[in-house]
Design a protein around this motif. Structure first.
Motif, PDB file in Angstrom:
ATOM      1  N   GLU A 153      13.665 112.394 -63.510  1.00  0.00           N
ATOM      2  CA  GLU A 153      13.137 111.029 -63.551  1.00  0.00           C
ATOM      3  C   GLU A 153      13.965 110.121 -62.662  1.00  0.00           C
ATOM      4  O   GLU A 153      15.193 110.169 -62.682  1.00  0.00           O
ATOM      5  CB  GLU A 153      13.158 110.498 -64.987  1.00  0.00           C
ATOM      6  N   ASP A 169      18.334 104.702 -61.397  1.00  0.00           N
ATOM      7  CA  ASP A 169      18.897 105.672 -62.346  1.00  0.00           C
ATOM      8  C   ASP A 169      18.181 107.001 -62.168  1.00  0.00           C
ATOM      9  O   ASP A 169      16.952 107.064 -62.191  1.00  0.00           O
ATOM     10  CB  ASP A 169      18.689 105.190 -63.786  1.00  0.00           C
ATOM     11  N   PRO A 188      14.861 113.928 -68.159  1.00  0.00           N
ATOM     12  CA  PRO A 188      14.752 112.531 -68.598  1.00  0.00           C
ATOM     13  C   PRO A 188      14.961 112.426 -70.106  1.00  0.00           C
ATOM     14  O   PRO A 188      14.661 113.387 -70.815  1.00  0.00           O
ATOM     15  CB  PRO A 188      13.307 112.161 -68.240  1.00  0.00           C
ATOM     16  N   VAL A 200      10.049  97.455 -63.858  1.00  0.00           N
ATOM     17  CA  VAL A 200      10.618  98.785 -63.680  1.00  0.00           C
ATOM     18  C   VAL A 200       9.551  99.728 -63.132  1.00  0.00           C
ATOM     19  O   VAL A 200       8.413  99.721 -63.587  1.00  0.00           O
ATOM     20  CB  VAL A 200      11.152  99.328 -65.026  1.00  0.00           C
ATOM     21  N   ARG A 231       8.358 110.310 -62.611  1.00  0.00           N
ATOM     22  CA  ARG A 231       8.878 111.401 -63.423  1.00  0.00           C
ATOM     23  C   ARG A 231       8.060 112.651 -63.175  1.00  0.00           C
ATOM     24  O   ARG A 231       6.858 112.577 -62.940  1.00  0.00           O
ATOM     25  CB  ARG A 231       8.784 111.003 -64.892  1.00  0.00           C
ATOM     26  N   THR A 287      14.997  99.716 -61.394  1.00  0.00           N
ATOM     27  CA  THR A 287      14.928  98.468 -62.152  1.00  0.00           C
ATOM     28  C   THR A 287      15.153  97.309 -61.192  1.00  0.00           C
ATOM     29  O   THR A 287      16.185  97.247 -60.524  1.00  0.00           O
ATOM     30  CB  THR A 287      15.993  98.447 -63.249  1.00  0.00           C
ATOM     31  N   VAL A 307       6.630  99.826 -65.816  1.00  0.00           N
ATOM     32  CA  VAL A 307       7.095  99.474 -67.148  1.00  0.00           C
ATOM     33  C   VAL A 307       7.541  98.015 -67.146  1.00  0.00           C
ATOM     34  O   VAL A 307       8.099  97.546 -66.152  1.00  0.00           O
ATOM     35  CB  VAL A 307       8.288 100.391 -67.542  1.00  0.00           C
ATOM     36  N   VAL A 359       8.955 103.785 -62.581  1.00  0.00           N
ATOM     37  CA  VAL A 359       9.494 105.086 -62.962  1.00  0.00           C
ATOM     38  C   VAL A 359       8.658 106.166 -62.294  1.00  0.00           C
ATOM     39  O   VAL A 359       7.430 106.077 -62.277  1.00  0.00           O
ATOM     40  CB  VAL A 359       9.441 105.274 -64.492  1.00  0.00           C
ATOM     41  N   SER A 386      17.827 110.831 -63.742  1.00  0.00           N
ATOM     42  CA  SER A 386      18.210 111.639 -64.897  1.00  0.00           C
ATOM     43  C   SER A 386      17.415 112.936 -64.899  1.00  0.00           C
ATOM     44  O   SER A 386      16.253 112.971 -64.510  1.00  0.00           O
ATOM     45  CB  SER A 386      17.970 110.858 -66.197  1.00  0.00           C
ATOM     46  N   ARG A 439      14.324 106.027 -61.898  1.00  0.00           N
ATOM     47  CA  ARG A 439      13.908 104.764 -62.508  1.00  0.00           C
ATOM     48  C   ARG A 439      14.474 103.626 -61.675  1.00  0.00           C
ATOM     49  O   ARG A 439      15.692 103.515 -61.507  1.00  0.00           O
ATOM     50  CB  ARG A 439      14.452 104.731 -63.938  1.00  0.00           C
ATOM     51  N   GLU A 444       5.046 105.346 -63.379  1.00  0.00           N
ATOM     52  CA  GLU A 444       4.841 104.408 -64.475  1.00  0.00           C
ATOM     53  C   GLU A 444       5.320 103.038 -64.056  1.00  0.00           C
ATOM     54  O   GLU A 444       6.372 102.906 -63.435  1.00  0.00           O
ATOM     55  CB  GLU A 444       5.638 104.857 -65.709  1.00  0.00           C
TER      56      GLU A 444
END
Lengths: 222, 456
Positions: free
Chosen positions: B441, B428, B433, B377, B381, B445, B373, B379, B430, B443, B371
């Motif tokens: 996920e 990040d 997620p 960002v 996932r 940034t 974003v 991502v 997670s 991410r 993704e």
């Protein structure tokens, strides 16, 4: 199918050659740019496998000579340069595909088959989940049921199905429609895409904001 | 250390420039003072002339009248010679004429020819003389008092000399002093130079900065930072060489064994296939190590403006070329608000590729989604099984392998971590997620390229 291999490493050239010959391709090997240029003029090739790092220059320098040909072969770049900027540069220069060394021989074969498919020979069926697109017979089946498409819808789908791995820009798709009508305003494309979606299933054509459209396998679960 | 052929020392250059300016300003002051003194001297001499002229006119006319009454005038009309003054150290030079003009009387030192100036009250300059003419208040008589200009010139030159001599004497002293001061104050530069010269591949220790003045301290800080980076790069190189040996030689050994076995035992299919697999592992690890070395050895990445949408699309297309990945990988781009990021497109592509690879490899058969974003960002996932919380922490460390199959799994994530760090961004991880029941996920940034342009 005749292929020109431009590769200056003799061992690798030998290996690729014998592999492809075993798969019933006709392969000519050259090690230099100038040899490649004259080879392009003497025989008609369906594909050129191009190494970028050649002793007499950058392989991309061959692209103008390829483009000057009346029957343009597909160009697949085979290189150790794996940076994404090299890839973008290669595709921008007009190459059709890009494989980085050490590539999987099966992968190379798959790319060559795709070239064969685009040039009209060999297998021409693209399977996208429940969708079966037969490029040789202009036929689409959804869950085994034939779908009736108009000429323009088919033209659009054909462009996308030829290169299902690519994102197709609005411009490229509009070009596909251009031959049919003179009232090709900017909304026309959206109209045909939405008709195609209705007939093939929404999930099969994905919109990518600012980039274009692509054929997708199945609905992304959102 | 030889000094021949070297550029001039900083201290000497400083001293020379300072000397030129000090000398110049001093010279300017002398010229100004000379002008002022000259003016004052002239004024003073003129005032004296006016006073004596007024005094003399009375005396001279009185003497002339007495001589004329006593019949002592020259019959040939030659002017009368004035009486000798009693004190004769600074003779007064004057001529007394009538309106004729006929010279009636002159002082002994005065020339016998009349001064070639008109008979009008006031000052006039003529050749070597400055002449002051005064008119008798009641009779048509004119007294012309003369003062030699040479006298004034002498007075002025004397003053000038008095000012210049100390200057000429003091300047060389001043030059020596300035050079000594400059050299002493700039010795810290030489010391710093020596410190830097002593650094080499074997000594990359930081330079002590506490004795240095502010400007040099910041130079020293930069040098220290550079040394630090160099040391880290050398460390990376060393550890990479050691790791590479292990990571690459193991699969190579496997290939050799398998092929040898195949040769010895009549080319069994299984052995050849196993060699191919080992070679694939070898290739994969070589890739990872190359990527890691690129990511770590780069001091800082080229700060271009990176179109994240184009980047994500290019990487996705790479994966879509293989049908298996094409079935599982989706790309989603934010409707609006995605800004170009500041960074290096090639290393960000390596990071993104690693995340997608991991997702496809360890996400079971689950879908993987890239993704983009807003604003900056990326991502990646997957809805696979994910990883336990305890593992999540150790994931970023290099060479942590979590499954037997995981060739370079941890290596991949540590490459991503390094690249993101060097971009000043944040990674990040997670699992699951936020908002999902399972999955993993990553991410990234990044900083938008626009803010830097605005700040600059």
């Amino acid at each position: 199918m005749r292929i020109l291999l431009v590769e200056d490493d003799v061992d690798l050239a030998d290996a690729v050659c014998s592999y492809l010959r075993a798969k019933a391709f006709v392969v000519d090997v050259v090690g230099r740019l100038d040899e490649a240029r004259s080879a392009l003029l003497t025989a008609e090739y369906s594909a050129v496998l191009l190494d970028l790092h050649l002793e007499d220059g950058d392989g991309l320098a061959l692209m103008p000579s390829v483009r000057a040909l009346r029957e343009q072969p597909a160009v697949i770049i085979l290189t150790a340069r794996d940076q994404v900027s090299d890839r973008i540069r290669g595709l921008d220069a007009g190459a059709d595909d890009y494989l980085t060394k050490p590539y999987d021989p099966e992968e190379l074969l798959a790319r060559l088959r795709a070239v064969q498919r685009r040039s009209g020979g060999g297998e021409a069926v693209v399977q996208l989940g429940s969708l079966q697109i037969d490029l040789a017979h202009d036929m689409v089946r959804r869950d085994g049921v034939p779908v009736v498409l108009t000429q323009k819808e088919w033209a659009l789908l054909r462009v996308m199905a030829m290169r299902p791995e690519r994102i197709h820009t609005r411009d490229a798709l509009q070009d596909a429609l251009y031959g049919f009508s003179d009232e090709a305003d900017s909304n026309t494309l959206e109209v045909f895409v939405s008709r195609l979606r209705r007939k093939l299933g929404r999930e099969h054509i994905q919109t990518l904001r600012g980039l274009g459209y692509r054929l997708a396998f199945s609905a992304p679960a959102t | 250390m030889t000094r021949r052929g070297r550029p001039a020392r900083l201290a000497d250059r400083l001293a020379r420039t300072l000397m030129l300016w000090v000398g110049g300003v001093w010279l300017g002051c002398v010229v100004g003072a000379t002008w002022y003194v000259d003016r004052e001297i002239n004024q003073h001499f003129d005032n004296e002339m006016i006073e004596s002229a007024h005094r003399m006119v009375d005396i001279a006319v009185h003497d002339l009248d007495q001589a004329s009454a006593g019949g002592k005038l020259d019959p040939a009309g030659l002017p009368l010679l004035a009486r000798e003054p009693i004190i004769d150290d600074d003779p007064v030079i004057f001529q007394l004429s009538d309106a004729g003009p006929r010279m009636l009387m002159r002082s002994r030192e005065a020339p016998s020819a009349p001064f070639p100036v008109p008979l009008r009250a006031g000052f006039a300059d003529t050749g070597p003389w400055r002449v002051f003419t005064v008119v008798h208040p009641t009779r048509p008589l004119y007294l012309q008092l003369a003062d030699p200009l040479a006298e004034r010139r002498e007075a002025r030159n004397g003053t000038l000399l008095g000012l210049m001599i100390p200057l000429l004497a003091v300047l060389p002293l001043l030059a020596l002093m300035l050079r000594r001061i400059a050299r002493r104050e700039l010795r810290v530069v030489q010391e710093l130079e020596g410190e830097i010269a002593r650094r080499s591949g074997s000594d990359l220790s930081a330079i002590a900065l506490d004795q240095l003045p502010a400007e040099l301290s910041s130079v020293g800080e930069h040098v220290n930072r550079l040394l630090g980076r160099l040391e880290r790069a050398l460390d990376t190189e060393r550890s990479l060489a050691a790791n590479a040996a292990h990571e690459l030689r193991t699969p190579l050994a496997a290939v050799r064994l398998r092929l040898q076995t195949a040769l010895d035992q009549g080319l069994s299919r299984a052995d050849v296939q196993a060699s191919l697999d080992a070679l694939a592992t070898f290739g994969h690890r070589a890739d990872k190590l190359l990527q890691l070395s690129r990511a770590e050895s780069a001091g800082s990445f080229a700060r271009q403006s990176v179109d994240l949408v184009l980047l994500a699309a290019t990487v996705a297309e790479e994966f879509w070329s293989s049908e298996a990945a094409s079935r599982r990988l989706d790309l989603e781009i934010a409707e609006s608000g995605v800004l170009p990021a500041r960074g290096d497109v090639d290393s960000l592509a390596i990071a993104l590729r690693n995340l997608v690879e991991n997702g496809l490899r360890y996400g079971g058969d689950a879908r993987v989604r890239i993704e983009v974003v807003a604003p900056c960002v990326l991502v990646v996932r997957n809805d696979g099984p994910g990883v336990p919380a305890a593992t999540l922490e150790t994931l970023r460390h290099r060479h942590v392998r979590h499954t037997r199959d995981a060739a370079g799994y941890g290596l991949g994530l540590s490459i991503v971590g390094t690249i993101v760090d060097k971009h000043g961004g944040r990674l990040d991880l997670s699992s699951p997620p936020p908002g999902h029941e399972h999955g993993f996920e990553a991410r990234i940034t990044l900083h938008p390229a626009a803010t830097e342009a605005a700040a600059a």
